[in-house]
Design a protein around this motif. Sequence first.
Motif, PDB file in Angstrom:
ATOM      1  N   LEU A  17       0.967  -1.146   0.072  1.00 12.31           N
ATOM      2  CA  LEU A  17       0.049   0.195   0.020  1.00 12.31           C
ATOM      3  C   LEU A  17       1.025   1.303   0.020  1.00 12.31           C
ATOM      4  N   VAL A  18       0.423   2.219  -0.945  1.00 14.46           N
ATOM      5  CA  VAL A  18       1.041   3.605  -0.837  1.00 14.46           C
ATOM      6  C   VAL A  18       0.256   4.538  -0.176  1.00 14.46           C
ATOM      7  N   ALA A  19      -1.071   4.486  -0.724  1.00 23.60           N
ATOM      8  CA  ALA A  19      -2.224   5.392  -0.002  1.00 23.60           C
ATOM      9  C   ALA A  19      -3.521   4.713   0.087  1.00 23.60           C
ATOM     10  N   ARG A  30      -9.932  11.096 -10.984  1.00 21.47           N
ATOM     11  CA  ARG A  30      -9.097  10.932 -12.270  1.00 21.47           C
ATOM     12  C   ARG A  30      -8.259  10.063 -12.323  1.00 21.47           C
ATOM     13  N   ILE A  31      -7.788   9.815 -11.029  1.00 22.14           N
ATOM     14  CA  ILE A  31      -6.933   8.519 -10.773  1.00 22.14           C
ATOM     15  C   ILE A  31      -7.631   7.203 -10.963  1.00 22.14           C
ATOM     16  N   ILE A  32      -9.003   7.162 -10.526  1.00 24.03           N
ATOM     17  CA  ILE A  32      -9.688   6.035 -10.760  1.00 24.03           C
ATOM     18  C   ILE A  32     -10.063   6.015 -12.097  1.00 24.03           C
ATOM     19  N   ALA A  33     -10.516   7.065 -12.750  1.00 28.31           N
ATOM     20  CA  ALA A  33     -10.721   6.772 -14.489  1.00 28.31           C
ATOM     21  C   ALA A  33      -9.546   6.267 -15.099  1.00 28.31           C
ATOM     22  N   LYS A  34      -8.292   6.729 -14.990  1.00 29.70           N
ATOM     23  CA  LYS A  34      -7.061   6.393 -15.562  1.00 29.70           C
ATOM     24  C   LYS A  34      -6.990   4.681 -15.329  1.00 29.70           C
ATOM     25  N   ILE A  42      -9.430  -2.437  -9.306  1.00 26.93           N
ATOM     26  CA  ILE A  42      -9.892  -3.601  -8.566  1.00 26.93           C
ATOM     27  C   ILE A  42     -10.967  -2.865  -7.971  1.00 26.93           C
ATOM     28  N   ASP A  43     -12.188  -3.495  -8.135  1.00 23.14           N
ATOM     29  CA  ASP A  43     -13.388  -2.933  -7.654  1.00 23.14           C
ATOM     30  C   ASP A  43     -13.804  -4.092  -6.337  1.00 23.14           C
ATOM     31  N   HIS A  60      -1.896  -0.352  -9.211  1.00 22.02           N
ATOM     32  CA  HIS A  60      -3.161  -0.795  -9.086  1.00 22.02           C
ATOM     33  C   HIS A  60      -3.971   0.307  -8.020  1.00 22.02           C
ATOM     34  N   VAL A  61      -5.198   0.261  -8.376  1.00 26.76           N
ATOM     35  CA  VAL A  61      -6.200   1.274  -7.759  1.00 26.76           C
ATOM     36  C   VAL A  61      -7.111   0.212  -6.986  1.00 26.76           C
TER      37      VAL A  61
END
Length: 89
Positions: A17-19, A30-34, A42-43, A60-61
Amino acid sequence: MRLINIGFGNMVSASRLVAIVSPESAPIRRIIAKAKESNMLIDATYGRRSRSVLVTDSDHVILSPIQPETIANRLNSEYEDDEEEDEDE
């Protein structure tokens, strides 16, 4: 390797984990869209409202239905438990 529960039995490696942030701001959206465009999203919400966004070192988000504070508390309690085990040894 420490795993943190991010809701509904889903786990994430704590060391990756970073954040852990709230999805409310425009830059995070915007991060989620990219991430979605590049297949790095990953939802893990199971159709529920996203309450936190986890960013990993592999870009990965991850969307989670758990509040960022709750995940951070779980992360901190994991580190405290490990420190206690180290002291006992």
